[in-house]
Design a protein around this motif. Structure first.
Motif, PDB file in Angstrom:
ATOM      1  N   SER A 181      53.801  40.489  -5.972  1.00  0.00           N
ATOM      2  CA  SER A 181      54.517  41.080  -6.018  1.00  0.00           C
ATOM      3  C   SER A 181      54.505  40.819  -4.145  1.00  0.00           C
ATOM      4  CB  SER A 181      54.774  42.305  -5.851  1.00  0.00           C
ATOM      5  OG  SER A 181      53.600  42.823  -5.937  1.00  0.00           O
ATOM      6  N   GLY A 182      56.171  40.714  -3.506  1.00  0.00           N
ATOM      7  CA  GLY A 182      55.639  40.738  -1.947  1.00  0.00           C
ATOM      8  C   GLY A 182      54.790  39.237  -1.479  1.00  0.00           C
ATOM      9  N   ARG A 183      55.471  38.098  -1.826  1.00  0.00           N
ATOM     10  CA  ARG A 183      54.913  36.808  -1.675  1.00  0.00           C
ATOM     11  C   ARG A 183      56.623  35.905  -2.053  1.00  0.00           C
ATOM     12  NH1 ARG A 183      49.924  35.052  -2.528  1.00  0.00           N
ATOM     13  NH2 ARG A 183      50.254  33.476  -0.903  1.00  0.00           N
ATOM     14  N   GLU A 184      56.651  35.371  -0.618  1.00  0.00           N
ATOM     15  CA  GLU A 184      57.770  33.965  -1.037  1.00  0.00           C
ATOM     16  C   GLU A 184      57.206  33.175  -1.650  1.00  0.00           C
ATOM     17  OE1 GLU A 184      60.520  35.349  -0.399  1.00  0.00           O
ATOM     18  OE2 GLU A 184      60.169  37.240   0.165  1.00  0.00           O
ATOM     19  N   VAL A 185      57.614  32.026  -2.003  1.00  0.00           N
ATOM     20  CA  VAL A 185      57.514  30.794  -2.409  1.00  0.00           C
ATOM     21  C   VAL A 185      56.751  29.928  -0.779  1.00  0.00           C
ATOM     22  CG1 VAL A 185      58.744  28.541  -2.777  1.00  0.00           C
ATOM     23  CG2 VAL A 185      59.464  29.997  -3.092  1.00  0.00           C
ATOM     24  N   VAL A 186      55.311  29.705  -1.403  1.00  0.00           N
ATOM     25  CA  VAL A 186      54.452  28.993   0.346  1.00  0.00           C
ATOM     26  C   VAL A 186      54.924  27.772  -0.043  1.00  0.00           C
ATOM     27  CG1 VAL A 186      52.239  28.582   0.273  1.00  0.00           C
ATOM     28  CG2 VAL A 186      52.353  30.404  -0.889  1.00  0.00           C
ATOM     29  N   ARG A 187      55.223  27.400   1.350  1.00  0.00           N
ATOM     30  CA  ARG A 187      55.445  26.211   1.952  1.00  0.00           C
ATOM     31  C   ARG A 187      54.905  24.670   1.939  1.00  0.00           C
ATOM     32  NH1 ARG A 187      61.404  27.148   1.547  1.00  0.00           N
ATOM     33  NH2 ARG A 187      61.882  29.156   2.131  1.00  0.00           N
ATOM     34  N   LEU A 188      55.033  23.782   1.904  1.00  0.00           N
ATOM     35  CA  LEU A 188      53.987  22.926   1.532  1.00  0.00           C
ATOM     36  C   LEU A 188      53.110  21.786   2.392  1.00  0.00           C
ATOM     37  CD1 LEU A 188      53.504  20.693  -0.644  1.00  0.00           C
ATOM     38  CD2 LEU A 188      55.307  18.990   0.359  1.00  0.00           C
ATOM     39  N   PRO A 189      53.680  22.403   3.653  1.00  0.00           N
ATOM     40  CA  PRO A 189      52.928  22.709   4.987  1.00  0.00           C
ATOM     41  C   PRO A 189      51.516  23.742   4.705  1.00  0.00           C
ATOM     42  CG  PRO A 189      54.799  22.326   5.686  1.00  0.00           C
ATOM     43  CD  PRO A 189      55.076  22.701   4.294  1.00  0.00           C
ATOM     44  N   VAL A 190      51.999  24.621   4.210  1.00  0.00           N
ATOM     45  CA  VAL A 190      51.008  25.926   4.623  1.00  0.00           C
ATOM     46  C   VAL A 190      50.070  24.692   3.606  1.00  0.00           C
ATOM     47  CG1 VAL A 190      50.869  28.086   3.667  1.00  0.00           C
ATOM     48  CG2 VAL A 190      52.597  27.988   5.585  1.00  0.00           C
ATOM     49  N   LEU A 191      50.478  24.471   2.324  1.00  0.00           N
ATOM     50  CA  LEU A 191      49.520  24.182   1.466  1.00  0.00           C
ATOM     51  C   LEU A 191      48.603  23.058   1.174  1.00  0.00           C
ATOM     52  CD1 LEU A 191      52.114  24.205  -2.120  1.00  0.00           C
ATOM     53  CD2 LEU A 191      50.499  26.170  -1.063  1.00  0.00           C
ATOM     54  N   LEU A 192      49.258  22.452   2.176  1.00  0.00           N
ATOM     55  CA  LEU A 192      47.912  21.474   2.227  1.00  0.00           C
ATOM     56  C   LEU A 192      47.049  21.682   2.796  1.00  0.00           C
ATOM     57  CD1 LEU A 192      51.254  18.544   2.891  1.00  0.00           C
ATOM     58  CD2 LEU A 192      49.369  18.941   0.889  1.00  0.00           C
ATOM     59  N   ARG A 193      47.057  22.749   3.813  1.00  0.00           N
ATOM     60  CA  ARG A 193      45.826  23.378   4.976  1.00  0.00           C
ATOM     61  C   ARG A 193      44.834  24.524   3.817  1.00  0.00           C
ATOM     62  NH1 ARG A 193      50.193  24.556   8.154  1.00  0.00           N
ATOM     63  NH2 ARG A 193      50.230  26.686   7.998  1.00  0.00           N
ATOM     64  N   ASP A 194      45.733  24.071   2.772  1.00  0.00           N
ATOM     65  CA  ASP A 194      45.298  24.975   1.451  1.00  0.00           C
ATOM     66  C   ASP A 194      43.515  24.528   0.555  1.00  0.00           C
ATOM     67  OD1 ASP A 194      43.593  25.986  -0.912  1.00  0.00           O
ATOM     68  OD2 ASP A 194      45.312  27.957   0.265  1.00  0.00           O
ATOM     69  N   ARG A 195      42.487  24.442   1.051  1.00  0.00           N
ATOM     70  CA  ARG A 195      41.674  23.284  -0.459  1.00  0.00           C
ATOM     71  C   ARG A 195      41.745  23.318  -1.754  1.00  0.00           C
ATOM     72  NH1 ARG A 195      35.475  24.497   1.405  1.00  0.00           N
ATOM     73  NH2 ARG A 195      36.909  23.722   3.736  1.00  0.00           N
ATOM     74  N   ARG A 196      41.607  24.411  -1.609  1.00  0.00           N
ATOM     75  CA  ARG A 196      42.047  24.861  -3.260  1.00  0.00           C
ATOM     76  C   ARG A 196      43.091  24.015  -3.481  1.00  0.00           C
ATOM     77  NH1 ARG A 196      43.570  30.844  -3.868  1.00  0.00           N
ATOM     78  NH2 ARG A 196      45.071  30.297  -1.555  1.00  0.00           N
ATOM     79  N   TYR A 197      44.824  23.361  -3.064  1.00  0.00           N
ATOM     80  CA  TYR A 197      45.818  22.654  -3.614  1.00  0.00           C
ATOM     81  C   TYR A 197      44.922  21.268  -3.299  1.00  0.00           C
ATOM     82  CZ  TYR A 197      50.751  20.584  -3.363  1.00  0.00           C
ATOM     83  OH  TYR A 197      51.440  20.584  -3.743  1.00  0.00           O
ATOM     84  N   LEU A 198      44.613  20.701  -2.104  1.00  0.00           N
ATOM     85  CA  LEU A 198      43.824  19.561  -1.587  1.00  0.00           C
ATOM     86  C   LEU A 198      42.921  19.434  -3.384  1.00  0.00           C
ATOM     87  CD1 LEU A 198      43.437  19.411   2.292  1.00  0.00           C
ATOM     88  CD2 LEU A 198      45.184  18.883   0.664  1.00  0.00           C
ATOM     89  N   VAL A 199      41.977  19.967  -3.431  1.00  0.00           N
ATOM     90  CA  VAL A 199      40.733  19.506  -4.434  1.00  0.00           C
ATOM     91  C   VAL A 199      42.014  19.023  -5.547  1.00  0.00           C
ATOM     92  CG1 VAL A 199      38.658  20.372  -5.898  1.00  0.00           C
ATOM     93  CG2 VAL A 199      39.306  20.791  -3.293  1.00  0.00           C
ATOM     94  N   ALA A 200      42.442  20.102  -6.510  1.00  0.00           N
ATOM     95  CA  ALA A 200      43.434  19.558  -7.760  1.00  0.00           C
ATOM     96  C   ALA A 200      43.792  19.139  -7.625  1.00  0.00           C
ATOM     97  CB  ALA A 200      44.659  21.629  -7.055  1.00  0.00           C
ATOM     98  N   CYS A 201      45.073  18.691  -6.285  1.00  0.00           N
ATOM     99  CA  CYS A 201      45.944  17.330  -6.512  1.00  0.00           C
ATOM    100  C   CYS A 201      44.410  16.443  -6.149  1.00  0.00           C
ATOM    101  CB  CYS A 201      46.310  17.326  -5.061  1.00  0.00           C
ATOM    102  SG  CYS A 201      48.292  18.729  -4.357  1.00  0.00           S
ATOM    103  N   LEU A 202      43.287  16.470  -6.598  1.00  0.00           N
ATOM    104  CA  LEU A 202      42.457  15.011  -6.366  1.00  0.00           C
ATOM    105  C   LEU A 202      42.075  14.825  -7.313  1.00  0.00           C
ATOM    106  CD1 LEU A 202      41.416  12.885  -4.532  1.00  0.00           C
ATOM    107  CD2 LEU A 202      39.352  15.124  -4.276  1.00  0.00           C
ATOM    108  N   ALA A 203      42.115  16.066  -7.854  1.00  0.00           N
ATOM    109  CA  ALA A 203      41.514  16.177  -8.963  1.00  0.00           C
ATOM    110  C   ALA A 203      42.685  15.396 -10.213  1.00  0.00           C
ATOM    111  CB  ALA A 203      41.246  17.366 -10.162  1.00  0.00           C
ATOM    112  N   ALA A 204      44.480  15.667 -10.316  1.00  0.00           N
ATOM    113  CA  ALA A 204      45.442  15.548 -10.634  1.00  0.00           C
ATOM    114  C   ALA A 204      45.371  13.535 -10.555  1.00  0.00           C
ATOM    115  CB  ALA A 204      46.499  16.000 -10.169  1.00  0.00           C
ATOM    116  N   LEU A 205      45.529  13.368  -8.949  1.00  0.00           N
ATOM    117  CA  LEU A 205      45.036  11.769  -9.172  1.00  0.00           C
ATOM    118  C   LEU A 205      44.164  11.352 -10.266  1.00  0.00           C
ATOM    119  CD1 LEU A 205      46.156   9.148  -7.408  1.00  0.00           C
ATOM    120  CD2 LEU A 205      44.539  10.072  -5.858  1.00  0.00           C
ATOM    121  N   ALA A 206      42.839  11.928  -9.928  1.00  0.00           N
ATOM    122  CA  ALA A 206      41.916  10.744 -10.481  1.00  0.00           C
ATOM    123  C   ALA A 206      41.794  10.562 -12.012  1.00  0.00           C
ATOM    124  CB  ALA A 206      40.668  11.702 -10.244  1.00  0.00           C
ATOM    125  N   GLN A 207      42.449  11.944 -12.569  1.00  0.00           N
ATOM    126  CA  GLN A 207      43.683  12.367 -14.587  1.00  0.00           C
ATOM    127  C   GLN A 207      44.194  10.838 -14.382  1.00  0.00           C
ATOM    128  OE1 GLN A 207      40.522  13.324 -16.522  1.00  0.00           O
ATOM    129  NE2 GLN A 207      42.344  14.777 -16.730  1.00  0.00           N
TER     130      GLN A 207
END
Length: 401
Positions: free
Chosen positions: A204-230
């Motif tokens: 609650s109270g959270r808006e859609v997180v924009r992509l530039p913000v996500l690309l600065r989040d380590r969790r997001y980058l690690v998850a995307c790297l794992a998806a690429l490898a898979q």
């Protein structure tokens, strides 16, 4: 209640059952994968009836992935504007139209157009389905929700090819018509069960997180790297190299199917326990274990020279892959706070990039350097994902409302 980037939310609050929509999404995904399994083995033979050679069949298969990639960037915005439920149903209906038209195609050119249409529908479904899952699954049960979701895909994928072969004996168009029926049933089920506004997983109270913000989040980058490898390993190494290796050992192509079936069964048996590990042990341990086991198995394939060991290592990889089917998606859900947007679409694109680029690059490496080097390319990606998973650390605690 405090959570961090590499951890799951506390277990004490994680005792409620999953929403029924999670299981419905699993059934819908199972219908999609069952249908894909019905048509994929038949597609090359069907295309050959229109005079298509190996290169043209390859183009037909590649076009599906290319259209998925081309459409992916728009999926997040479509979901935000029209709602993920509507986009999900639109994707299913588009795939149904594509499959029905394919059954009555009159030329190879028509097959290309209809197959491309199916790629568009496929990515609309897959991105919106994942976004819907993250929105309805409670934050402390995202791992288990992801496991239930993936279980439907796995079971559909296991059963599809055999059923497709049986239907092809009736007519080569029969699997495509059966796929159409499955997609229409899945669309109706989605419309009946899902209601707008179910967002148990959205903070609650959270808006859609924009992509530039996500690309600065380590969790997001690690998850995307794992998806690429898979994507690279599953569609580049496993699907492109393993059959060639088995045939080179003078085994019949049937043995390729058995190897894939055994590893798929192992993954299906482990997917639910993997989901519990992601929620109870935490995202970081699950990511480390998943990438580590998968990397070890693919690395060992470089040195394998017997069919039995090939099957064993594919099964070990399946164990790691079970964790990687649940953990990265849970991480994405944590980062986007259960809300849709471009973040989910880009995450899905990473798998598609691996699936589209992997087979080509792996094939070139295998031809010019050798099979060990080709297997090594996938192992290297997984090792990088393994190292990146170790960097997931607990952040400053935040208050959950």
């Amino acid at each position: 209640m405090a959570t961090g980037p590499g951890t799951a939310p506390p277990v004490a609050a994680a005792q409620s059952s999953l929403p029924r929509e999670v299981y419905v999404l699993s059934v819908v995904g199972g219908c999609v994968m069952l249908g894909l399994g019905l048509v994929l083995p038949v597609l090359p033979v069907y295309a050959a009836t229109f005079g298509a050679g190996p290169a043209q069949v390859g183009a037909l298969v590649a076009l599906f992935a290319v259209m998925r990639l081309a459409t992916s960037p728009f999926c997040g915005r479509l979901g935000v504007r029209f709602g993920d439920r509507r986009v999900l149903v639109a994707g299913l209906l588009l795939c149904a139209v594509s499959s029905a038209l394919t059954a009555f195609a009159g030329s190879y050119g028509q097959l290309l157009v209809f197959r491309g249409l199916g790629g568009v529908g496929s990515v609309l479904f897959s991105v919106s389905a994942l976004a819907t899952l993250l929105a309805i699954a409670p934050a402390d049960r995202r791992g288990r929700a992801g496991a239930v979701f993936e279980a439907g895909f796995l079971l559909g994928g296991i059963c599809g090819p055999a059923l497709g072969g049986l239907l092809a004996h009736i007519a080569l168009s029969a699997p495509f018509l059966a796929y159409t029926a499955l997609l229409l049933a899945a669309a109706v089920l989605t419309l009946v069960v899902f209601r707008p506004g179910r967002t148990a997983g959205a903070e609650s109270g959270r808006e859609v997180v924009r992509l530039p913000v996500l690309l600065r989040d380590r969790r997001y980058l690690v998850a995307c790297l794992a998806a690429l490898a898979q994507g690279w390993v599953l569609f580049g190494l496993r699907s492109a190299l393993v059959p060639a290796v088995v045939v080179a050992w003078r085994y019949d192509v049937t043995w390729v199917g058995w190897a894939f079936t055994v590893s798929a069964v192992v993954q299906a048996l482990l997917i639910m326990p993997a989901g519990r590990v992601v929620d109870l042990a935490g995202r970081r341990p699950a990511m480390i274990a998943g990438t580590g086991v998968a990397a070890a198995a693919i690395t060992a394939l470089v040195f394998v020279e017997s069919y039995v060991w090939l099957v064993v290592l594919l099964s070990v990889y399946a164990a790691g892959s079970a964790l990687l089917n649940a953990a990265p998606a849970a991480l994405i859900g944590d980062v986007v706070a259960g809300r849709a947007g471009s973040g989910v679409a880009v995450f899905s694109m990473c798998t598609d990039v691996g699936a589209a680029v992997g087979p080509v690059v792996v094939g070139i490496i295998a031809e010019r350097v050798g099979f060990p080097a080709a297997f090594g390319s996938g192992a290297a990606l997984l090792v990088v994902a393994f190292a990146a998973s170790w960097t997931l650390t607990t952040a400053r605690p935040t208050q959950r409302s």
